[in-house]
Design an enzyme around this catalytic site. Structure first.
Site, PDB file in Angstrom:
ATOM      1  N   VAL A   1       3.143  34.262 -18.565  1.00 15.48           N
ATOM      2  CA  VAL A   1       3.288  35.471 -17.743  1.00 15.48           C
ATOM      3  C   VAL A   1       4.262  36.405 -18.445  1.00 15.48           C
ATOM      4  O   VAL A   1       5.372  35.998 -18.815  1.00 15.48           O
ATOM      5  CB  VAL A   1       3.795  35.096 -16.330  1.00 15.48           C
ATOM      6  CG1 VAL A   1       4.119  36.336 -15.523  1.00 15.48           C
ATOM      7  CG2 VAL A   1       2.749  34.247 -15.614  1.00 15.48           C
TER       8      VAL A   1
ATOM      9  N   GLU B   1      25.938  14.812 -23.719  1.00 16.08           N
ATOM     10  CA  GLU B   1      24.840  13.834 -23.750  1.00 16.08           C
ATOM     11  C   GLU B   1      24.200  13.753 -25.138  1.00 16.08           C
ATOM     12  O   GLU B   1      23.957  12.664 -25.646  1.00 16.08           O
ATOM     13  CB  GLU B   1      23.781  14.201 -22.702  1.00 16.08           C
ATOM     14  CG  GLU B   1      24.286  13.946 -21.280  1.00 16.08           C
ATOM     15  CD  GLU B   1      23.213  14.050 -20.208  1.00 16.08           C
ATOM     16  OE1 GLU B   1      22.336  14.925 -20.327  1.00 16.08           O
ATOM     17  OE2 GLU B   1      23.259  13.259 -19.246  1.00 16.08           O
TER      18      GLU B   1
ATOM     19  N   GLY C   1       7.979  23.801 -13.668  1.00 14.83           N
ATOM     20  CA  GLY C   1       9.155  22.944 -13.828  1.00 14.83           C
ATOM     21  C   GLY C   1       9.443  22.225 -12.524  1.00 14.83           C
ATOM     22  O   GLY C   1       8.564  22.111 -11.650  1.00 14.83           O
TER      23      GLY C   1
ATOM     24  N   GLY D   1       5.560  28.995 -13.281  1.00 21.22           N
ATOM     25  CA  GLY D   1       6.445  27.940 -13.789  1.00 21.22           C
ATOM     26  C   GLY D   1       6.172  26.606 -13.131  1.00 21.22           C
ATOM     27  O   GLY D   1       6.233  26.482 -11.910  1.00 21.22           O
TER      28      GLY D   1
HETATM   29  C1  FAD Z   1      19.113  19.025 -22.030  1.00 18.79           C
HETATM   30  C2  FAD Z   1      19.178  19.192 -20.509  1.00 18.79           C
HETATM   31  C3  FAD Z   1      19.643  18.147 -19.721  1.00 18.79           C
HETATM   32  C4  FAD Z   1      19.690  18.288 -18.331  1.00 18.79           C
HETATM   33  N1  FAD Z   1      20.113  17.231 -17.568  1.00 18.79           N
HETATM   34  C5  FAD Z   1      20.062  17.320 -16.210  1.00 18.79           C
HETATM   35  C6  FAD Z   1      20.402  16.215 -15.400  1.00 18.79           C
HETATM   36  O1  FAD Z   1      20.792  15.164 -15.914  1.00 18.79           O
HETATM   37  N2  FAD Z   1      20.301  16.333 -14.051  1.00 18.79           N
HETATM   38  C7  FAD Z   1      19.874  17.498 -13.459  1.00 18.79           C
HETATM   39  O2  FAD Z   1      19.780  17.563 -12.229  1.00 18.79           O
HETATM   40  N3  FAD Z   1      19.567  18.567 -14.209  1.00 18.79           N
HETATM   41  C8  FAD Z   1      19.640  18.514 -15.564  1.00 18.79           C
HETATM   42  N4  FAD Z   1      19.310  19.593 -16.327  1.00 18.79           N
HETATM   43  C9  FAD Z   1      18.952  20.841 -15.645  1.00 18.79           C
HETATM   44  C10 FAD Z   1      17.532  20.831 -15.138  1.00 18.79           C
HETATM   45  O3  FAD Z   1      16.678  20.301 -16.115  1.00 18.79           O
HETATM   46  C11 FAD Z   1      17.143  22.241 -14.751  1.00 18.79           C
HETATM   47  O4  FAD Z   1      18.043  22.721 -13.803  1.00 18.79           O
HETATM   48  C12 FAD Z   1      15.723  22.262 -14.182  1.00 18.79           C
HETATM   49  O5  FAD Z   1      14.796  21.907 -15.200  1.00 18.79           O
HETATM   50  C13 FAD Z   1      15.369  23.629 -13.630  1.00 18.79           C
HETATM   51  O6  FAD Z   1      14.083  23.573 -13.108  1.00 18.79           O
HETATM   52  P1  FAD Z   1      13.194  24.882 -13.030  1.00 18.79           P
HETATM   53  O7  FAD Z   1      11.923  24.487 -12.385  1.00 18.79           O
HETATM   54  O8  FAD Z   1      13.976  25.984 -12.443  1.00 18.79           O
HETATM   55  O9  FAD Z   1      12.960  25.308 -14.542  1.00 18.79           O
HETATM   56  P2  FAD Z   1      12.261  24.506 -15.729  1.00 18.79           P
HETATM   57  O10 FAD Z   1      12.304  23.049 -15.514  1.00 18.79           O
HETATM   58  O11 FAD Z   1      12.868  25.059 -16.979  1.00 18.79           O
HETATM   59  O12 FAD Z   1      10.752  24.977 -15.646  1.00 18.79           O
HETATM   60  C14 FAD Z   1      10.363  26.282 -15.921  1.00 18.79           C
HETATM   61  C15 FAD Z   1       8.902  26.290 -16.260  1.00 18.79           C
HETATM   62  O13 FAD Z   1       8.467  27.639 -16.387  1.00 18.79           O
HETATM   63  C16 FAD Z   1       7.606  27.770 -17.496  1.00 18.79           C
HETATM   64  N5  FAD Z   1       7.699  29.152 -17.956  1.00 18.79           N
HETATM   65  C17 FAD Z   1       8.787  29.800 -18.426  1.00 18.79           C
HETATM   66  N6  FAD Z   1       8.491  31.076 -18.714  1.00 18.79           N
HETATM   67  C18 FAD Z   1       7.181  31.240 -18.424  1.00 18.79           C
HETATM   68  C19 FAD Z   1       6.293  32.345 -18.508  1.00 18.79           C
HETATM   69  N7  FAD Z   1       6.707  33.534 -18.951  1.00 18.79           N
HETATM   70  N8  FAD Z   1       5.016  32.172 -18.135  1.00 18.79           N
HETATM   71  C20 FAD Z   1       4.585  30.955 -17.674  1.00 18.79           C
HETATM   72  N9  FAD Z   1       5.393  29.884 -17.585  1.00 18.79           N
HETATM   73  C21 FAD Z   1       6.680  30.024 -17.934  1.00 18.79           C
HETATM   74  C22 FAD Z   1       8.140  26.742 -18.480  1.00 18.79           C
HETATM   75  O14 FAD Z   1       7.139  26.360 -19.393  1.00 18.79           O
HETATM   76  C23 FAD Z   1       8.571  25.596 -17.562  1.00 18.79           C
HETATM   77  O15 FAD Z   1       7.540  24.686 -17.352  1.00 18.79           O
HETATM   78  C24 FAD Z   1      19.268  19.495 -17.720  1.00 18.79           C
HETATM   79  C25 FAD Z   1      18.819  20.541 -18.523  1.00 18.79           C
HETATM   80  C26 FAD Z   1      18.768  20.397 -19.907  1.00 18.79           C
HETATM   81  C27 FAD Z   1      18.261  21.528 -20.747  1.00 18.79           C
END
Ligand code: FAD
Length: 446
Positions: free
Chosen positions: A83, A174, A16, A14
């Site tokens: 994955v 939003e 993210g 991931g």
């Molecule tokens: C519309 C929206 C608005 C938001 N606004 C805010 C805000 O204003 N402020 C704030 O702090 N937070 C906000 N959030 C929350 C924040 O975006 C998330 O908490 C954050 O993105 C989490 O990060 P992460 O790295 O855990 O997951 P993610 O950012 O979701 O990243 C996960 C990654 O894993 C990859 N992935 C998933 N499954 C697989 C797999 N099986 N194999 C390979 N890759 C995979 C995906 O492609 C992605 O790139 C918002 C969320 C949304 C949906």
């Protein structure tokens, strides 16, 4: 470097906020080797997805190439692979293409997907907003219903220009504000009376107030800000079922629509179910205070993918800042483990929670004590926190300035209808009646 002359290998799933922050910090240490695996070749900036969906921003504003973000680091390998399963005992992951990757450390950071809570029809007909692709699909649907209603104004009576947002948390609030702005500004300029007199935005939530996690003053501020933009709030009502042409509500009424946006909740990505690891609330992986998975040395889970214990035994929220700080903390703990030191519990620096309600309105609850702000000061706080999140991705603060420029300049020509699968709407009675006949709740409502 271990006794055999090999560098310890960290496999991160991931790219993210969590996975990328971890990779970027480890990348600076040449004594480790990192493989970052993501199903896409980009990092998506989720907090701005709703602005992509409402054509205020374009795709490059909300996505950055992972290779670009990690360029110049020979110890990092980026792989675009989905994955499908992880074996925490051997710290191995397998991909859809059949490859496997084994690490001395495994970092699981695969994020979230929509949680439909078993609502019939939601999976088939709702437009969720958790990925770039989903935001592009929603944008195309919004533009497609306007084009169709322009061609045949009778479609308005069949709900073509009704937009229903399910859920009044930060995402729902939003998107409702942004969609109302899109209708009042851009669509009014381009479609005239059709947008001004016929388009309606509804927001449905079973709770009594919007933005449940915020202080109570913010609930009223958000409601007023949305109502001023013309959004119709239906509070205290649940969504019972989605059909292709309407949303059925718990009070027995329904709203005709072809665009039901799902902001009703999230859960861990499907990969969580294929790790064999204990999962808690929202299907997320249970971790200890240092973000490791108990019983599996070298395995970490972070960001939206994990239930992270916070102060007062409450799990930390699913936020970009939790994910980003967790990613950096994990890199620090991995380097400590490699150096023979000890891991430390994750100490989240809570900057607060905030939501933007269309242009120029925002609410923020700052710090642990949740001091409430609204209006322009909250908007400035929102900009500050998002500038920090974005600079964690792109290194350059100018990227954020570019974004602000695009956002505040109102002449972005981003109304591009590019997803062919959502532009074709079956308006003809036959196909509609056929698909509706599958819906038991609808039969009773008619
Ligand atoms: C519309 C929206 C608005 C938001 N606004 C805010 C805000 O204003 N402020 C704030 O702090 N937070 C906000 N959030 C929350 C924040 O975006 C998330 O908490 C954050 O993105 C989490 O990060 P992460 O790295 O855990 O997951 P993610 O950012 O979701 O990243 C996960 C990654 O894993 C990859 N992935 C998933 N499954 C697989 C797999 N099986 N194999 C390979 N890759 C995979 C995906 O492609 C992605 O790139 C918002 C969320 C949304 C949906």
């Amino acid at each position: 470097v271990n006794n055999h002359g090999f560098k310890p290998h960290v496999v991160i799933v991931g790219g993210g906020f969590a996975g990328l922050a971890c990779a970027r910090k480890l990348a600076k240490n040449n004594d480790v080797r990192v493989t970052l695996i993501d199903k896409n070749n980009y990092h998506q900036f989720q907090p701005l997805l709703y602005q992509l969906a409402t054509a205020e921003l374009s795709t490059p504003d909300v996505a950055t190439s992972l290779r670009y973000s990690l360029r110049g680091h020979a110890n990092v390998d980026v792989k675009m692979q989905e994955v499908t399963a992880a074996n925490p005992a051997t710290r191995t992951v397998t991909t859809q293409g059949g490859e496997s990757y084994q690490g001395d450390f495994l970092v699981l950071a695969a994020g979230s997907q929509a949680n439909f809570f078993g609502t019939p029809g939601a999976k088939e007909y709702a437009f969720p907003l958790y990925s770039l692709e989903e935001a592009q699909r929603l944008r195309s649907r919004i533009l497609a219903v306007f084009e169709d209603a322009d061609r045949d104004p009778k479609l308005v009576e069949r709900g073509a220009l009704n937009f229903v947002i399910v859920g009044g948390g930060p995402t729902g609030t939003e998107i409702a504000g942004s969609l109302a702005d899109m209708i009042n500004l851009t669509m009014a300029a381009e479609y005239g009376d059709l947008a001004v007199n016929s388009a309606r935005v509804y927001l449905i939530d079973h709770g009594k107030g919007l933005l449940g996690a915020f202080p109570v003053e913010a609930h009223a501020y958000a409601a007023q800000a949305l109502q001023r933009k013309g959004v119709q709030l239906r509070m205290g009502i649940g969504v019972k079922e989605l059909a292709p042409d309407r949303v059925l509500l718990s009070d027995g009424t329904s709203i005709q629509t072809r665009t039901a946006v799902w902001a009703g909740g999230l859960m861990a990505s499907p990969l969580a179910a294929n790790t064999g690891l204990p999962r808690g609330h929202g299907g997320r992986i249970e971790v200890g205070p240092d973000l490791t998975v108990p019983g599996f040395p070298g395995v970490y889970a972070l960001g939206d993918f994990a239930n992270i214990p916070g102060p007062d035994n409450e799990a930390l929220p699913q936020l970009g800042s939790v994910a980003q700080q967790g990613g950096e903390w994990t890199a620090k703990n991995i380097l400590a483990e490699i150096a023979g030191g000890t891991r430390t519990p994750f100490d989240y620096h809570d900057k607060g929670i905030m939501a933007m309600i269309g242009r120029n309105s925002a609410v923020a609850a700052i710090g642990k004590k949740r001091h409430e702000l609204d209006g322009p000061i909250a908007f400035a706080a929102w900009l500050g926190v998002h500038a920090l999140l974005m600079s964690g991705v792109r290194e350059r603060i100018e990227a954020f300035i570019d974004w602000s420029w695009n956002y505040f300049g109102k002449s972005q020509p981003t109304q591009v209808l590019d997803r062919s699968e959502v532009r074709r709407i079956h308006w003809d009675e036959d196909s509609e009646a056929e698909s509706l006949s599958d819906s038991p709740a609808l039969k009773t409502a008619r």
